[in-house]
Design a protein around this motif. Sequence first.
Motif, PDB file in Angstrom:
ATOM      1  N   LEU A  71       0.842  -1.189   0.000  1.00  0.00           N
ATOM      2  CA  LEU A  71       0.000   0.000   0.000  1.00  0.00           C
ATOM      3  C   LEU A  71       0.877   1.237   0.000  1.00  0.00           C
ATOM      4  O   LEU A  71       1.893   1.288   0.710  1.00  0.00           O
ATOM      5  CB  LEU A  71      -0.930   0.013   1.218  1.00  0.00           C
ATOM      6  CG  LEU A  71      -1.849  -1.208   1.371  1.00  0.00           C
ATOM      7  CD1 LEU A  71      -1.304  -2.129   2.449  1.00  0.00           C
ATOM      8  CD2 LEU A  71      -3.274  -0.783   1.703  1.00  0.00           C
ATOM      9  N   ARG A  72       0.490   2.227  -0.797  1.00  0.00           N
ATOM     10  CA  ARG A  72       1.263   3.463  -0.899  1.00  0.00           C
ATOM     11  C   ARG A  72       0.390   4.649  -0.526  1.00  0.00           C
ATOM     12  O   ARG A  72      -0.759   4.754  -0.969  1.00  0.00           O
ATOM     13  CB  ARG A  72       1.799   3.647  -2.319  1.00  0.00           C
ATOM     14  CG  ARG A  72       2.622   4.925  -2.512  1.00  0.00           C
ATOM     15  CD  ARG A  72       3.215   4.976  -3.911  1.00  0.00           C
ATOM     16  NE  ARG A  72       2.191   4.993  -4.946  1.00  0.00           N
ATOM     17  CZ  ARG A  72       1.586   6.104  -5.373  1.00  0.00           C
ATOM     18  NH1 ARG A  72       1.888   7.274  -4.839  1.00  0.00           N
ATOM     19  NH2 ARG A  72       0.680   6.034  -6.337  1.00  0.00           N
ATOM     20  N   ALA A  73       0.944   5.523   0.306  1.00  0.00           N
ATOM     21  CA  ALA A  73       0.298   6.789   0.651  1.00  0.00           C
ATOM     22  C   ALA A  73       1.339   7.877   0.446  1.00  0.00           C
ATOM     23  O   ALA A  73       2.191   8.093   1.317  1.00  0.00           O
ATOM     24  CB  ALA A  73      -0.198   6.778   2.094  1.00  0.00           C
ATOM     25  N   ARG A  91     -12.307  -4.842   0.707  1.00  0.00           N
ATOM     26  CA  ARG A  91     -12.639  -3.503   1.216  1.00  0.00           C
ATOM     27  C   ARG A  91     -11.503  -2.504   1.038  1.00  0.00           C
ATOM     28  O   ARG A  91     -11.543  -1.414   1.604  1.00  0.00           O
ATOM     29  CB  ARG A  91     -12.996  -3.600   2.703  1.00  0.00           C
ATOM     30  CG  ARG A  91     -14.288  -4.378   2.963  1.00  0.00           C
ATOM     31  CD  ARG A  91     -14.524  -4.544   4.450  1.00  0.00           C
ATOM     32  NE  ARG A  91     -15.738  -5.314   4.717  1.00  0.00           N
ATOM     33  CZ  ARG A  91     -16.122  -5.719   5.920  1.00  0.00           C
ATOM     34  NH1 ARG A  91     -15.365  -5.415   6.982  1.00  0.00           N
ATOM     35  NH2 ARG A  91     -17.230  -6.410   6.072  1.00  0.00           N
ATOM     36  N   LEU A  92     -10.499  -2.851   0.252  1.00  0.00           N
ATOM     37  CA  LEU A  92      -9.380  -1.943   0.031  1.00  0.00           C
ATOM     38  C   LEU A  92      -9.819  -0.733  -0.799  1.00  0.00           C
ATOM     39  O   LEU A  92     -10.821  -0.801  -1.516  1.00  0.00           O
ATOM     40  CB  LEU A  92      -8.247  -2.688  -0.680  1.00  0.00           C
ATOM     41  CG  LEU A  92      -7.512  -3.727   0.167  1.00  0.00           C
ATOM     42  CD1 LEU A  92      -6.611  -4.594  -0.712  1.00  0.00           C
ATOM     43  CD2 LEU A  92      -6.688  -3.051   1.261  1.00  0.00           C
ATOM     44  N   PRO A  93      -9.073   0.376  -0.724  1.00  0.00           N
ATOM     45  CA  PRO A  93      -9.451   1.579  -1.484  1.00  0.00           C
ATOM     46  C   PRO A  93      -9.365   1.354  -2.994  1.00  0.00           C
ATOM     47  O   PRO A  93      -8.915   0.302  -3.462  1.00  0.00           O
ATOM     48  CB  PRO A  93      -8.436   2.631  -1.011  1.00  0.00           C
ATOM     49  CG  PRO A  93      -7.302   1.852  -0.448  1.00  0.00           C
ATOM     50  CD  PRO A  93      -7.884   0.601   0.119  1.00  0.00           C
ATOM     51  N   ARG A  95      -7.497   2.825  -5.233  1.00  0.00           N
ATOM     52  CA  ARG A  95      -6.239   3.080  -5.917  1.00  0.00           C
ATOM     53  C   ARG A  95      -5.049   2.910  -4.954  1.00  0.00           C
ATOM     54  O   ARG A  95      -5.218   2.793  -3.742  1.00  0.00           O
ATOM     55  CB  ARG A  95      -6.203   4.473  -6.550  1.00  0.00           C
ATOM     56  CG  ARG A  95      -6.379   5.627  -5.607  1.00  0.00           C
ATOM     57  CD  ARG A  95      -6.214   6.958  -6.377  1.00  0.00           C
ATOM     58  NE  ARG A  95      -4.874   7.078  -6.951  1.00  0.00           N
ATOM     59  CZ  ARG A  95      -4.629   7.123  -8.265  1.00  0.00           C
ATOM     60  NH1 ARG A  95      -5.609   7.081  -9.135  1.00  0.00           N
ATOM     61  NH2 ARG A  95      -3.386   7.221  -8.723  1.00  0.00           N
ATOM     62  N   ASP A  96      -3.857   2.861  -5.560  1.00  0.00           N
ATOM     63  CA  ASP A  96      -2.575   2.936  -4.846  1.00  0.00           C
ATOM     64  C   ASP A  96      -2.271   1.720  -3.964  1.00  0.00           C
ATOM     65  O   ASP A  96      -1.754   1.858  -2.861  1.00  0.00           O
ATOM     66  CB  ASP A  96      -2.482   4.220  -4.002  1.00  0.00           C
ATOM     67  CG  ASP A  96      -2.551   5.476  -4.844  1.00  0.00           C
ATOM     68  OD1 ASP A  96      -2.260   5.393  -6.054  1.00  0.00           O
ATOM     69  OD2 ASP A  96      -2.909   6.537  -4.310  1.00  0.00           O
ATOM     70  N   TRP A  97      -2.579   0.530  -4.439  1.00  0.00           N
ATOM     71  CA  TRP A  97      -2.151  -0.674  -3.741  1.00  0.00           C
ATOM     72  C   TRP A  97      -1.951  -1.797  -4.762  1.00  0.00           C
ATOM     73  O   TRP A  97      -2.427  -1.738  -5.890  1.00  0.00           O
ATOM     74  CB  TRP A  97      -3.139  -1.103  -2.646  1.00  0.00           C
ATOM     75  CG  TRP A  97      -4.551  -1.328  -3.099  1.00  0.00           C
ATOM     76  CD1 TRP A  97      -5.557  -0.409  -3.141  1.00  0.00           C
ATOM     77  CD2 TRP A  97      -5.128  -2.562  -3.581  1.00  0.00           C
ATOM     78  NE1 TRP A  97      -6.722  -0.975  -3.620  1.00  0.00           N
ATOM     79  CE2 TRP A  97      -6.484  -2.287  -3.892  1.00  0.00           C
ATOM     80  CE3 TRP A  97      -4.631  -3.842  -3.769  1.00  0.00           C
ATOM     81  CZ2 TRP A  97      -7.346  -3.274  -4.379  1.00  0.00           C
ATOM     82  CZ3 TRP A  97      -5.475  -4.825  -4.267  1.00  0.00           C
ATOM     83  CH2 TRP A  97      -6.817  -4.540  -4.556  1.00  0.00           C
ATOM     84  N   THR A  98      -1.220  -2.819  -4.338  1.00  0.00           N
ATOM     85  CA  THR A  98      -0.914  -3.957  -5.207  1.00  0.00           C
ATOM     86  C   THR A  98      -0.991  -5.242  -4.401  1.00  0.00           C
ATOM     87  O   THR A  98      -0.423  -5.320  -3.303  1.00  0.00           O
ATOM     88  CB  THR A  98       0.497  -3.832  -5.815  1.00  0.00           C
ATOM     89  OG1 THR A  98       0.565  -2.655  -6.614  1.00  0.00           O
ATOM     90  CG2 THR A  98       0.822  -5.032  -6.687  1.00  0.00           C
ATOM     91  N   LEU A  99      -1.675  -6.230  -4.937  1.00  0.00           N
ATOM     92  CA  LEU A  99      -1.694  -7.571  -4.346  1.00  0.00           C
ATOM     93  C   LEU A  99      -0.788  -8.462  -5.182  1.00  0.00           C
ATOM     94  O   LEU A  99      -0.975  -8.585  -6.392  1.00  0.00           O
ATOM     95  CB  LEU A  99      -3.119  -8.130  -4.327  1.00  0.00           C
ATOM     96  CG  LEU A  99      -3.253  -9.581  -3.828  1.00  0.00           C
ATOM     97  CD1 LEU A  99      -2.832  -9.696  -2.365  1.00  0.00           C
ATOM     98  CD2 LEU A  99      -4.686 -10.078  -4.015  1.00  0.00           C
ATOM     99  N   GLY A 137      -2.637   3.520 -10.021  1.00  0.00           N
ATOM    100  CA  GLY A 137      -1.628   4.020  -9.091  1.00  0.00           C
ATOM    101  C   GLY A 137      -0.871   2.943  -8.347  1.00  0.00           C
ATOM    102  O   GLY A 137       0.118   3.228  -7.672  1.00  0.00           O
ATOM    103  N   GLY A 138      -1.317   1.696  -8.460  1.00  0.00           N
ATOM    104  CA  GLY A 138      -0.640   0.613  -7.745  1.00  0.00           C
ATOM    105  C   GLY A 138       0.704   0.277  -8.368  1.00  0.00           C
ATOM    106  O   GLY A 138       0.869   0.321  -9.580  1.00  0.00           O
TER     107      GLY A 138
END
Length: 393
Positions: A71-73, A91-93, A95-99, A137-138
Amino acid sequence: MAAPQFTDNDRIPVVKFPLLGGLSASSFLRRHWQKNPLLIRGAIPDFEGVVDFRTMVELAGRDDCESRLLLRAGRRWTVEHGPFASRYLLRLPQRDWTLLVQGVNLFVPAARQLLSRFDFIPHTRLDDLMVSYAPPGGGVGPHFDSYDVFLLQGPGQRRWNVGRQDDLTLVDGAPLKILRRFVPQGRCVLGPGDMLYVPPGFAHEGVAVDVCYTYSIGFRAPSHQELVSEFLIFLEDRLNPSGRYEDRDLATQAHPARIGSAMIAQVQRILGSIRWNRGDVAEFLGTYLTEPKPHVLFLPPRNPLALNAFLRIARKHGLELALPAQMLYSGSRLFINGESLPINAGEARPLQGLADTRRLAGREIPRAGATAEVLYRWYRSGYILPAARANAT
């Protein structure tokens, strides 16, 4: 064959279909392998992938499957390790994450079949298939790997920056090895079926343009330290030196804490007696490279067939290696999942074929004898399955 091309906005050599962009395997290895990146448009035209997000969530919830969530912030990164509850991932947002799900080929037959397209690289080098899913964005930040990787784009688009990086300074305190000052030399956007080959040491950064899947075909590149350490462990299990340290001519010395030169010389002679040959190295590599990772599980049949029934079905349908199984050979030895066994000339061809193609035709399976017994033992261990059942998960 299309020649590599450059454009102002895309400084990675570009060639067009098929998997290697019209290059033969030997040409690719000569021109690009561990040397230069290569962008291939339409490597697998309109590639739709082999898993969907639901399957990735299921795999990420398993104890025997490696998974990570990044996760990136802004400039801050967080890394979490699976297994994950499905309700958490759903339930993740937006944008801005990668699994990231590692070793998908160990669970999904179509993923194993995808890896077989890369058989122009020896199995000794192939590691696994990792799939990443990311909303816009991930990504994992600018980084470099010590191994080769093919980045095959599934559904969606991902923007890549690639460059030969001299400054390897990392971001302080980051949970990932992220380069502090990345200066890309090539840029491209990959769509479904496009593929980017990145040699070891080339920095790269991929960012999802929209919801996308990226399939990473990774290759093993053990460090010299790892090879030496594992080989010494291998030798330890096989050495049985006789004798015991002795010093019948021991003399007094003025400094009792000093290690005497005579002791050093004797131990040096003992250690110098250790010998190994090419066959030992081949056996080490066979067992080391096929050793399953700690989390890998094999599922023996719940109600195993008797030997004769197994052979009848095997001769009718053929056999396949189970998805997690690894098999190699060298000379008169065969290696499967860390085990080593000798094979004679008569047994060699069908078993080597099983290692090469992961399949064994029914007509090549004997009705009895040593090979039949070996195959049956592997079946009871969950290493192989009758082909009609091999794709069941």
